[in-house]
Write an enzyme that holds these catalytic residues in place. Structure first.
Site, short mmCIF file in Angstrom:
data_model
loop_
_atom_site.label_atom_id
_atom_site.label_comp_id
_atom_site.label_asym_id
_atom_site.label_seq_id
_atom_site.Cartn_x
_atom_site.Cartn_y
_atom_site.Cartn_z
N SER A 144 -12.75 -2.42 -1.84
CA SER A 144 -12.10 -3.17 -2.92
C SER A 144 -12.89 -2.95 -4.20
O SER A 144 -14.10 -2.68 -4.14
CB SER A 144 -12.09 -4.66 -2.59
OG SER A 144 -11.66 -5.41 -3.70
N TYR A 193 -16.35 -12.95 -0.11
CA TYR A 193 -15.38 -11.86 0.10
C TYR A 193 -15.89 -10.57 -0.55
O TYR A 193 -15.92 -9.51 0.08
CB TYR A 193 -14.01 -12.25 -0.48
CG TYR A 193 -13.03 -11.08 -0.47
CD1 TYR A 193 -12.38 -10.72 0.71
CD2 TYR A 193 -12.79 -10.33 -1.62
CE1 TYR A 193 -11.51 -9.63 0.74
CE2 TYR A 193 -11.91 -9.25 -1.60
CZ TYR A 193 -11.28 -8.91 -0.43
OH TYR A 193 -10.42 -7.83 -0.40
N1 LIG Z 1 -4.31 -7.37 -1.94
C1 LIG Z 1 -5.34 -7.04 -2.71
O1 LIG Z 1 -5.41 -7.37 -3.92
C2 LIG Z 1 -6.48 -6.21 -2.15
C3 LIG Z 1 -7.35 -5.58 -3.04
C4 LIG Z 1 -8.40 -4.83 -2.52
C5 LIG Z 1 -8.57 -4.71 -1.18
N2 LIG Z 1 -7.71 -5.35 -0.33
C6 LIG Z 1 -7.93 -5.18 1.11
O2 LIG Z 1 -6.80 -4.49 1.63
C7 LIG Z 1 -6.72 -4.74 3.03
C8 LIG Z 1 -5.27 -5.08 3.38
O3 LIG Z 1 -4.93 -6.26 2.71
P1 LIG Z 1 -3.47 -6.56 2.15
O4 LIG Z 1 -3.61 -6.83 0.70
O5 LIG Z 1 -2.52 -5.53 2.62
O6 LIG Z 1 -3.23 -7.99 2.83
P2 LIG Z 1 -2.22 -8.51 3.95
O7 LIG Z 1 -0.83 -8.15 3.58
O8 LIG Z 1 -2.59 -9.94 4.14
O9 LIG Z 1 -2.63 -7.65 5.25
C9 LIG Z 1 -3.77 -7.94 6.00
C10 LIG Z 1 -3.61 -7.21 7.32
O10 LIG Z 1 -4.80 -7.40 8.11
C11 LIG Z 1 -4.42 -7.76 9.42
N3 LIG Z 1 -5.44 -8.56 10.08
C12 LIG Z 1 -6.08 -9.66 9.61
N4 LIG Z 1 -6.93 -10.13 10.56
C13 LIG Z 1 -6.82 -9.31 11.63
C14 LIG Z 1 -7.42 -9.28 12.91
N5 LIG Z 1 -8.31 -10.18 13.28
N6 LIG Z 1 -7.06 -8.28 13.76
C15 LIG Z 1 -6.14 -7.36 13.41
N7 LIG Z 1 -5.54 -7.33 12.20
C16 LIG Z 1 -5.88 -8.31 11.33
C17 LIG Z 1 -3.12 -8.56 9.23
O11 LIG Z 1 -2.34 -8.52 10.40
P3 LIG Z 1 -2.11 -9.73 11.45
O12 LIG Z 1 -2.21 -11.01 10.68
O13 LIG Z 1 -0.77 -9.41 12.01
O14 LIG Z 1 -3.21 -9.52 12.45
C18 LIG Z 1 -2.45 -7.74 8.14
O15 LIG Z 1 -1.74 -6.66 8.70
C19 LIG Z 1 -7.73 -5.84 3.32
O16 LIG Z 1 -8.90 -5.24 3.85
C20 LIG Z 1 -8.02 -6.43 1.96
O17 LIG Z 1 -9.29 -7.02 1.89
C21 LIG Z 1 -6.66 -6.08 -0.77
#
Ligand SMILES: NC(=O)c1ccc[n+]([C@@H]2O[C@H](COP(=O)([O-])OP(=O)(O)OC[C@H]3O[C@@H](n4cnc5c(N)ncnc54)[C@H](OP(=O)(O)O)[C@@H]3O)[C@@H](O)[C@H]2O)c1
Length: 225
Positions: A137, A149
């Site tokens: 990130s 975080y």
């Molecule tokens: N959105 C942003 O602004 C942003 C920016 C930078 C980085 N990121 C990073 O991008 C990545 C994806 O996030 P996103 O924005 O796409 O959010 P999201 O839509 O909330 O997706 C998070 C994913 O992680 C999975 N997950 C969470 N806990 C888990 C576990 N214990 N075991 C297996 N799967 C798990 C969830 O699936 P289930 O709940 O079905 O398990 C979901 O598929 C994360 O690492 C986040 O930190 C996000």
């Protein structure tokens, strides 16, 4: 040419689900890993059962990950890439008001989950001279007051560099994807003026599709506004 296969964690939502769509469009098979089996099955139906394999599991459990990687190799024949993308945030930021129980959960998913995913895919990637992609990130490049975080993403950034050094010894590659704010269910409210999941998915598939001689070591993506 053999169709390549990528194992994606956090494939039920947001960046992971959109990366699966873009990877299939670019000719990859996808193994979809997350806890929400219903969402994974719906996505696999959308992408086609010959190209997508839904695998319900938890990134905080090595057995769950190892079993899923084994099924992936059995189903598609080999593993060429893994996208360790699953992650979570915190309801209450900072140290003074922050909840240590929530920190443990976050560390388990954002740090241990990345380590365990890497452990689970390592042997299969070594067999193919494969590619590991990690979701960091922009929060893992800057200092944010008291942010747990952000610190978990600093770990991912350090680890990605170490894995790039490790994997190059056997012809493997490791890429860090570092997005700024992306409009996903990670947030309670929509963020229409920020990055869209497709922006990040395109970056991941760009890195995956480079010729073997070229390792895209890091991609930083920021919303313009
Ligand atoms: N959105 C942003 O602004 C942003 C920016 C930078 C980085 N990121 C990073 O991008 C990545 C994806 O996030 P996103 O924005 O796409 O959010 P999201 O839509 O909330 O997706 C998070 C994913 O992680 C999975 N997950 C969470 N806990 C888990 C576990 N214990 N075991 C297996 N799967 C798990 C969830 O699936 P289930 O709940 O079905 O398990 C979901 O598929 C994360 O690492 C986040 O930190 C996000």
């Amino acid at each position: 040419m053999t169709t390549k296969t990528v194992f994606i964690t956090g494939a039920s939502s947001g960046i992971g689900a959109e990366t699966a769509r873009h990877a299939v469009a670019s000719g990859w098979n996808v193994a979809l890993f997350a806890r929400s089996g219903d969402k994974l099955r719906a996505l696999a139906n959308e992408l086609g059962s010959d190209r997508a394999l839904p695998l319900e599991g938890d990134v905080t459990e090595l057995d769950s990950l190892s079993g899923a990687v084994g099924k992936t190799v059995q189903h598609f024949g080999a593993l060429h890439a893994a996208f360790a993308n699953a992650g979570t945030g915190l309801d209450i930021a900072g140290i003074e008001e922050g909840d240590p129980k929530a920190w443990r959960k976050l560390v388990d998913v954002n740090i241990n989950g990345v380590l365990l995913t890497t452990k689970a895919v390592y042997g299969a990637l070594k067999d193919t001279g494969g590619h590991l992609v990690l979701t960091g990130s922009v929060a893992g490049r800057i200092h944010i007051p008291g942010s747990v975080y952000s610190a978990s993403k600093w770990f991912v950034h350090g680890f990605a560099g170490n894995m790039a050094q490790d994997m190059r010894e056997w012809g493997g590659r490791c890429t860090l994807i570092a997005p700024g704010m992306v409009d996903t269910p990670f947030f309670d409210d929509p963020k229409p003026d920020k990055l869209q999941p497709a922006d990040v998915a395109e970056a991941v598939v760009h890195a995956l599709d480079r010729p073997e001689r070229a390792n895209v070591q890091e991609i930083v993506l920021m919303p313009t506004g």
